[in-house]
Design a protein around this motif. Sequence first.
Motif, mmCIF file in Angstrom:
data_model
loop_
_atom_site.group_PDB
_atom_site.id
_atom_site.type_symbol
_atom_site.label_atom_id
_atom_site.label_comp_id
_atom_site.label_asym_id
_atom_site.label_seq_id
_atom_site.Cartn_x
_atom_site.Cartn_y
_atom_site.Cartn_z
ATOM 1 N N GLU A 1 42.876 9.474 19.848
ATOM 2 C CA GLU A 1 41.912 9.111 18.807
ATOM 3 C C GLU A 1 41.848 10.260 17.808
ATOM 4 O OE1 GLU A 1 38.280 8.236 20.811
ATOM 5 O OE2 GLU A 1 39.126 6.545 21.940
ATOM 6 N N LEU A 2 42.164 9.974 16.556
ATOM 7 C CA LEU A 2 42.326 11.010 15.540
ATOM 8 C C LEU A 2 41.076 11.139 14.676
ATOM 9 C CD1 LEU A 2 44.244 13.062 14.236
ATOM 10 C CD2 LEU A 2 45.114 11.211 12.791
ATOM 11 N N GLN A 3 40.655 12.380 14.489
ATOM 12 C CA GLN A 3 39.544 12.716 13.603
ATOM 13 C C GLN A 3 40.067 13.714 12.562
ATOM 14 O OE1 GLN A 3 36.478 14.482 16.033
ATOM 15 N NE2 GLN A 3 36.996 13.195 17.778
ATOM 16 N N GLU A 4 39.477 13.699 11.376
ATOM 17 C CA GLU A 4 39.913 14.628 10.330
ATOM 18 C C GLU A 4 38.741 15.473 9.849
ATOM 19 O OE1 GLU A 4 43.120 13.703 7.247
ATOM 20 O OE2 GLU A 4 41.290 13.631 6.044
ATOM 21 N N TYR A 5 38.823 16.772 10.129
ATOM 22 C CA TYR A 5 37.807 17.727 9.694
ATOM 23 C C TYR A 5 38.496 19.044 9.360
ATOM 24 C CZ TYR A 5 34.006 14.766 11.440
ATOM 25 O OH TYR A 5 33.130 13.723 11.643
ATOM 26 N N GLU A 6 37.972 19.714 8.361
ATOM 27 C CA GLU A 6 38.435 21.059 8.034
ATOM 28 C C GLU A 6 37.727 22.063 8.954
ATOM 29 O OE1 GLU A 6 40.681 21.913 5.871
ATOM 30 O OE2 GLU A 6 40.746 20.458 4.225
ATOM 31 N N PRO A 7 38.370 23.211 9.220
ATOM 32 C CA PRO A 7 37.633 24.273 9.895
ATOM 33 C C PRO A 7 36.606 24.864 8.931
ATOM 34 C CG PRO A 7 39.823 25.034 9.221
ATOM 35 C CD PRO A 7 39.769 23.557 8.936
ATOM 36 N N PRO A 8 35.473 25.350 9.441
ATOM 37 C CA PRO A 8 35.141 25.548 10.854
ATOM 38 C C PRO A 8 34.519 24.331 11.522
ATOM 39 C CG PRO A 8 33.430 26.497 9.490
ATOM 40 C CD PRO A 8 34.470 25.979 8.539
ATOM 41 N N GLU A 9 34.259 23.230 10.777
ATOM 42 C CA GLU A 9 33.641 22.052 11.399
ATOM 43 C C GLU A 9 34.486 21.515 12.550
ATOM 44 O OE1 GLU A 9 31.946 22.401 7.333
ATOM 45 O OE2 GLU A 9 33.983 22.468 8.162
ATOM 46 N N SER A 10 35.816 21.570 12.402
ATOM 47 C CA SER A 10 36.694 21.054 13.452
ATOM 48 C C SER A 10 36.524 21.831 14.757
ATOM 49 C CB SER A 10 38.150 21.106 12.985
ATOM 50 O OG SER A 10 38.510 22.418 12.597
ATOM 51 N N LEU A 11 36.360 23.137 14.670
ATOM 52 C CA LEU A 11 36.143 23.937 15.875
ATOM 53 C C LEU A 11 34.774 23.655 16.482
ATOM 54 C CD1 LEU A 11 37.700 27.321 14.716
ATOM 55 C CD2 LEU A 11 38.522 25.870 16.574
ATOM 56 N N GLN A 12 33.805 23.407 15.652
ATOM 57 C CA GLN A 12 32.472 23.082 16.154
ATOM 58 C C GLN A 12 32.492 21.774 16.936
ATOM 59 O OE1 GLN A 12 30.048 23.126 12.641
ATOM 60 N NE2 GLN A 12 30.142 25.356 12.418
ATOM 61 N N ARG A 13 33.289 20.818 16.486
ATOM 62 C CA ARG A 13 33.390 19.547 17.209
ATOM 63 C C ARG A 13 33.995 19.760 18.590
ATOM 64 N NH1 ARG A 13 32.077 15.202 14.633
ATOM 65 N NH2 ARG A 13 33.209 13.828 16.056
ATOM 66 N N LEU A 14 34.932 20.676 18.705
ATOM 67 C CA LEU A 14 35.526 20.989 20.004
ATOM 68 C C LEU A 14 34.477 21.591 20.932
ATOM 69 C CD1 LEU A 14 38.152 21.302 21.749
ATOM 70 C CD2 LEU A 14 38.306 23.609 20.801
ATOM 71 N N VAL A 15 33.759 22.585 20.449
ATOM 72 C CA VAL A 15 32.768 23.284 21.271
ATOM 73 C C VAL A 15 31.640 22.344 21.678
ATOM 74 C CG1 VAL A 15 31.081 25.152 21.287
ATOM 75 C CG2 VAL A 15 33.336 25.524 20.278
ATOM 76 N N HIS A 16 31.271 21.415 20.793
ATOM 77 C CA HIS A 16 30.167 20.496 21.077
ATOM 78 C C HIS A 16 30.600 19.294 21.921
ATOM 79 C CE1 HIS A 16 27.967 22.109 17.258
ATOM 80 N NE2 HIS A 16 27.882 22.928 18.285
ATOM 81 N N GLY A 17 31.885 19.228 22.279
ATOM 82 C CA GLY A 17 32.353 18.149 23.135
ATOM 83 C C GLY A 17 32.733 16.879 22.414
ATOM 84 N N ASP A 18 32.884 16.929 21.090
ATOM 85 C CA ASP A 18 33.248 15.741 20.310
ATOM 86 C C ASP A 18 34.753 15.609 20.104
ATOM 87 O OD1 ASP A 18 30.546 14.977 19.918
ATOM 88 O OD2 ASP A 18 30.357 16.494 18.360
ATOM 89 N N ALA A 19 35.527 16.591 20.536
ATOM 90 C CA ALA A 19 36.987 16.561 20.434
ATOM 91 C C ALA A 19 37.569 17.278 21.644
ATOM 92 C CB ALA A 19 37.463 17.224 19.140
ATOM 93 N N ASP A 20 38.797 16.889 22.022
ATOM 94 C CA ASP A 20 39.476 17.517 23.154
ATOM 95 C C ASP A 20 40.483 18.568 22.700
ATOM 96 O OD1 ASP A 20 38.220 15.755 25.108
ATOM 97 O OD2 ASP A 20 39.511 14.190 24.285
ATOM 98 N N VAL A 21 41.116 18.322 21.570
ATOM 99 C CA VAL A 21 42.068 19.265 20.975
ATOM 100 C C VAL A 21 41.773 19.336 19.482
ATOM 101 C CG1 VAL A 21 44.495 19.812 20.514
ATOM 102 C CG2 VAL A 21 43.863 18.705 22.667
ATOM 103 N N THR A 22 41.750 20.544 18.947
ATOM 104 C CA THR A 22 41.506 20.728 17.515
ATOM 105 C C THR A 22 42.631 21.541 16.898
ATOM 106 O OG1 THR A 22 39.094 20.499 17.446
ATOM 107 C CG2 THR A 22 40.063 22.008 15.879
ATOM 108 N N LEU A 23 43.123 21.102 15.755
ATOM 109 C CA LEU A 23 44.051 21.898 14.959
ATOM 110 C C LEU A 23 43.271 22.537 13.819
ATOM 111 C CD1 LEU A 23 46.275 20.402 16.531
ATOM 112 C CD2 LEU A 23 47.594 20.324 14.414
ATOM 113 N N ALA A 24 43.443 23.841 13.663
ATOM 114 C CA ALA A 24 42.750 24.556 12.596
ATOM 115 C C ALA A 24 43.663 25.672 12.107
ATOM 116 C CB ALA A 24 41.419 25.111 13.096
ATOM 117 N N PHE A 25 43.250 26.310 11.018
ATOM 118 C CA PHE A 25 44.056 27.400 10.463
ATOM 119 C C PHE A 25 43.157 28.582 10.145
ATOM 120 C CE2 PHE A 25 42.826 24.457 7.095
ATOM 121 C CZ PHE A 25 42.213 25.300 6.180
ATOM 122 N N THR A 26 43.768 29.748 10.142
ATOM 123 C CA THR A 26 43.072 30.981 9.780
ATOM 124 C C THR A 26 43.959 31.786 8.848
ATOM 125 O OG1 THR A 26 43.958 32.098 11.749
ATOM 126 C CG2 THR A 26 41.770 31.115 11.941
#
Length: 301
Positions: A124-149
């Motif tokens: 199931e694919l979700q589209e968010y930019e970091p840092p929101e994408s990482l927050q979704r991982l920590v909050h249990g709303d995603a299992d794997v997150t792709l982000a950039f730094t």
Amino acid sequence: MFDSRHIRSFHEVVRTGSYSAAARSLGYTQPAITQQMKALERSVGTVLFTRVGRRMRLTEAGEALSRHAGVILGNIDAAQQQMNAITRLRTGRVRLCAFPSATATLIPEALARLARNHRGIRVELQEYEPPESLQRLVHGDADVTLAFTYPGLHEEVPDEVVEVPLMEDQLTVLMPTRHPMARRRSVRLADLSEERWIAGCLRCRANFLHECAEQGFAPDIAFTTDDNLVIQSLVSEGLGIAMMPGLVLNFLCHRSVTGRPLDPASRRQVSAYVLREHLRIPATSLVLDELKAVAANRVGC
């Protein structure tokens, strides 16, 4: 709480009509079945069988439990089959969160590889930019997150999160093909200090301002948008130029737009992030493997 072994033995006693027959069917000794039935009766708090001559008869409690035993064992067997399917990668669900340029490039290829070999894995694919994408991982709303730094703007991740580096993505400058510097193989940021600019997402914009400051100028930002296609359209109309990740060059939609790498090279780190405890989940681990395989073919993009 019931022990599933006791329920299975009880169900077999009811089916076969005796402890000895149930023992033979299940591969136990008769004393073992007797002990299990005594333990089950202690668990429910009453007797389950009475003897009438040489025959065994269910008590009222025994009859009630018998009506449920088949359903209980059926549910246990169904759960075991589902767990086996998950651990053997026949089925599973992974919630994948990624930023737009990854969903347009890395993700489709990785999901195609996954679909060819593991059709039971649902992503199931979700589209968010970091840092929101990482927050979704920590909050249990995603299992794997792709982000950039970016090198100068790297942020710490929580201890429970594991970073899996995938690739370095070289930054480029998008400009109209008729732009005088479009004939160069690469461009210097300092040479573009007088240009009008189109800025991207919050994190990209912060890095852009940081790099311009390093070159001694403050850019004239005429437009700001998170939409890569909008940026391309604005550039194609000559309304500004933009510093963009190299992944964007894979889906340029305007023939009148070109990209030139920065000199000296500037890159962002693209990584996958997962909760440490989820690394042991087979479907999650498989998605990570496919992402790493796809990204390996794009190193230095």
